[in-house]
Scaffold this motif. Structure first.
Motif, PDB file in Angstrom:
ATOM      1  N   VAL A 124       0.904  -1.828   0.074  1.00  0.00           N
ATOM      2  CA  VAL A 124      -0.025  -0.194  -0.085  1.00  0.00           C
ATOM      3  C   VAL A 124       1.242   1.253   0.051  1.00  0.00           C
ATOM      4  CG1 VAL A 124      -1.794   1.273   1.835  1.00  0.00           C
ATOM      5  CG2 VAL A 124      -1.834  -0.931   1.360  1.00  0.00           C
ATOM      6  N   GLY A 125       1.522   0.870   0.647  1.00  0.00           N
ATOM      7  CA  GLY A 125       2.502   2.257   1.484  1.00  0.00           C
ATOM      8  C   GLY A 125       3.161   3.125  -0.131  1.00  0.00           C
ATOM      9  N   VAL A 126       4.188   2.312  -1.273  1.00  0.00           N
ATOM     10  CA  VAL A 126       5.122   2.622  -2.154  1.00  0.00           C
ATOM     11  C   VAL A 126       3.911   3.091  -3.589  1.00  0.00           C
ATOM     12  CG1 VAL A 126       6.428   1.373  -4.142  1.00  0.00           C
ATOM     13  CG2 VAL A 126       7.157   0.780  -1.550  1.00  0.00           C
ATOM     14  N   PRO A 127       3.426   1.729  -3.422  1.00  0.00           N
ATOM     15  CA  PRO A 127       2.081   2.583  -4.599  1.00  0.00           C
ATOM     16  C   PRO A 127       1.714   3.842  -4.606  1.00  0.00           C
ATOM     17  CG  PRO A 127       1.440  -0.037  -3.973  1.00  0.00           C
ATOM     18  CD  PRO A 127       3.008   0.368  -3.324  1.00  0.00           C
ATOM     19  N   GLY A 128       0.355   4.121  -2.835  1.00  0.00           N
ATOM     20  CA  GLY A 128       0.335   5.135  -2.920  1.00  0.00           C
ATOM     21  C   GLY A 128       1.001   6.221  -2.484  1.00  0.00           C
ATOM     22  N   LEU A 129       3.014   6.303  -2.197  1.00  0.00           N
ATOM     23  CA  LEU A 129       3.814   6.802  -2.131  1.00  0.00           C
ATOM     24  C   LEU A 129       4.007   7.566  -3.378  1.00  0.00           C
ATOM     25  CD1 LEU A 129       5.982   9.221  -0.937  1.00  0.00           C
ATOM     26  CD2 LEU A 129       6.868   6.681  -0.766  1.00  0.00           C
ATOM     27  N   ILE A 130       3.658   6.678  -4.151  1.00  0.00           N
ATOM     28  CA  ILE A 130       4.256   7.044  -5.704  1.00  0.00           C
ATOM     29  C   ILE A 130       2.656   7.480  -6.647  1.00  0.00           C
ATOM     30  CG2 ILE A 130       4.752   6.022  -8.513  1.00  0.00           C
ATOM     31  CD1 ILE A 130       5.760   3.488  -7.157  1.00  0.00           C
ATOM     32  N   GLY A 131       2.274   7.363  -6.401  1.00  0.00           N
ATOM     33  CA  GLY A 131       0.440   7.724  -6.544  1.00  0.00           C
ATOM     34  C   GLY A 131       0.439   9.557  -6.054  1.00  0.00           C
ATOM     35  N   GLU A 132       1.162   9.961  -4.969  1.00  0.00           N
ATOM     36  CA  GLU A 132       0.941  11.030  -4.094  1.00  0.00           C
ATOM     37  C   GLU A 132       1.920  11.860  -5.501  1.00  0.00           C
ATOM     38  OE1 GLU A 132       0.951  13.451   0.277  1.00  0.00           O
ATOM     39  OE2 GLU A 132       0.657  11.096  -0.378  1.00  0.00           O
ATOM     40  N   PHE A 133       3.126  11.416  -5.144  1.00  0.00           N
ATOM     41  CA  PHE A 133       4.190  11.776  -5.867  1.00  0.00           C
ATOM     42  C   PHE A 133       4.058  12.889  -7.212  1.00  0.00           C
ATOM     43  CE2 PHE A 133       8.813  10.113  -4.092  1.00  0.00           C
ATOM     44  CZ  PHE A 133       8.168  10.630  -3.576  1.00  0.00           C
ATOM     45  N   VAL A 134       3.009  11.515  -8.760  1.00  0.00           N
ATOM     46  CA  VAL A 134       2.528  12.089  -9.867  1.00  0.00           C
ATOM     47  C   VAL A 134       1.640  12.726  -9.444  1.00  0.00           C
ATOM     48  CG1 VAL A 134       0.243  10.658 -11.058  1.00  0.00           C
ATOM     49  CG2 VAL A 134       2.136   9.466 -10.923  1.00  0.00           C
TER      50      VAL A 134
END
Length: 465
Positions: A52-62
């Motif tokens: 959850v954390g890594v995909p979510g972090l990338i999503g926030e970066f986007v």
């Protein structure tokens, strides 16, 4: 007005790691691990960081890099004013977190000063109980907040980037040395068993109390859901691989969190302190008692709590930056006025938390988990169902061949799988707060229906992806 940028890639990485590490790993992680079954919590937490954390972090970066704006302005820029409330959730999350975070920072400041005299050595539990709340706690909260405001006041390059480039390596080196030393203490084996030996029966019986706590900690420690990483990534250039940077940040952050546990729990067991008794003071009680047994104990105490203070500052400045960026971008305030204004807000909210254990617990152990989960849920639904192909396009900019292999899995994860999971976690967490018993099937049904309804609403108002 010319917008700030990161001067170097390593500056961004260390600033983001500093935001993620902070006292979320050094203070909050051991406390929640102790209250949720040790290894049971650690297992669920690690799975959630990866899934959850890594995909979510990338999503926030986007969202951050695509918009080059603060959390509220980002959604307005990308899809119109209808989506601004999604960013408002991030502002609320940042306000909730820094309101108690500065109180903990004040505790650390006080322990740093007290180390010079060894005031807490003889009775660490009693000392913490005497200073945790009250007017003294308010005073040290104000001092910590003033330090945070001063760094943010200087800006992205001169303040945040320079300070975290020094702080983060110091944190890692000192904690590594402490973990080696803790392994030599009598009774340390009990700490390792509690921390690393999974009790499957405990996890099975307590999964729905462990899950919201572990999810909240995974999001808290990676600084996702509060707009912090969205704001930091808004200062990024287009040539960076968001997937590579996000993964590296998550790995470094999680490693430091696990390392903190390898220091705290052996120390607690060597002192004969039950992990569950530590509560918010677990860090202070365990290490304060341990320092009394060391040569040059006062010097060690000053150095240790000084480094923890750096960690606390590295996170606090990132949280404050979210609100400052909002005021600068959306209301045209100068950085100086925005920083001083938000500092005044937290002067009040943090003082209330410093005076009331009940308010502190509500913010740190309950509301933080809920608002972070809600914030990330909104971010990912926006990525998946409003930006759509534009989110995938932003992911691909600067990505290497390995990162590109994960583009489609990442997209489908943030569009469907993770929103349902986050909604399920949110339902169970809110149910626990309200004292409502919700069955697994009931929570799952509410989550699926809620996400489905949100997707329909977003597609109606959104940008075709």
């Amino acid at each position: 007005m010319t917008r700030s940028t990161w001067r170097t890639r390593i500056g961004f990485i260390l600033a983001a790691v500093g935001s993620a590490v902070g006292i979320g790993n050094i203070w909050r992680f051991p406390w929640l691990t102790a209250e949720n079954g040790g290894a049971a919590f650690l297992t669920v937490y690690l799975l959630l960081v990866v899934g959850v954390g890594v995909p979510g972090l990338i999503g926030e970066f986007v969202i951050g890099r695509r918009s080059n704006r603060n959390p509220v302005g980002a959604f307005d820029e990308l899809a119109g004013r209808w989506f601004r409330p999604l960013g408002a959730v991030a502002l609320l999350a940042s306000t909730v977190i820094l309101s108690f975070y500065s109180v903990v920072g004040g505790w650390i400041l006080r322990y740093t000063a007290a180390s010079t005299t060894g005031a807490y050595f003889t009775a660490p539990q009693e000392y913490f109980a005497a200073i945790d709340y009250g007017l003294g706690a308010v005073g040290f909260h104000v001092l910590f907040l003033a330090m945070t405001v001063a760094i943010v006041y200087l800006g992205v390059e001169r303040g945040i980037e320079v300070s975290t480039t020094v702080m983060v390596p110091g944190i890692v080196l000192l904690f590594g040395a402490l973990a080696v030393w803790a392994s030599t203490l009598p009774g340390a084996g009990g700490g390792y068993d509690f921390y690393l030996s999974l009790d499957v029966a405990y996890l099975r019986e307590n999964l729905f109390s462990v899950l919201p706590a572990a999810a909240g900690q995974a999001l808290f420690t990676l600084s996702v859901g509060a707009g912090t990483m969205l704001t930091y990534s808004s200062y990024l250039g287009e040539d960076r691989s968001l997937a590579a940077d996000g993964t590296l940040i998550a790995v470094l952050n999680t490693a430091i969190g696990v390392l903190a546990g390898l220091v705290i729990f052996p120390l607690l067991f060597s002192l004969g302190v039950s992990p569950g008794q530590g509560g918010p003071g677990a860090l202070f009680v365990s290490l304060a008692g341990a320092f009394a047994e060391l040569p040059y104990s006062r010097l060690v105490g000053v150095v240790f709590f000084g480094v923890v203070l750096l960690a606390a500052l590295s996170s606090a400045i990132s949280i404050l930056e979210v609100l400052v960026a909002y005021l600068v971008d959306e209301h045209g305030l100068s950085r100086e006025r925005a920083t001083l204004g938000t500092g005044g807000l937290f002067l009040v909210t943090g003082s209330i938390a410093a005076l009331s254990p009940a308010v502190f617990a509500l913010l740190a152990d309950t509301l933080a988990n809920v608002v972070l989960t809600a914030g990330l849920l909104g971010f990912l639904l926006f990525d998946g169902w409003v930006l759509g192909r534009l989110a995938r396009e932003e992911y691909a900019r600067g990505a290497g061949p390995i990162a590109r292999l994960f583009e489609l899995p990442w997209y489908y994860a943030i569009a469907v799988v993770l929103p349902v999971f986050l909604a399920f976690t949110l339902v169970t967490g809110v149910g626990g707060i309200l004292g409502i018993g919700i069955s697994t099937r009931g929570a799952a049904a509410v989550a699926v229906l809620g996400v489905g309804g949100a997707i329909l609403a977003l597609r109606r108002h959104g940008v075709p992806g």
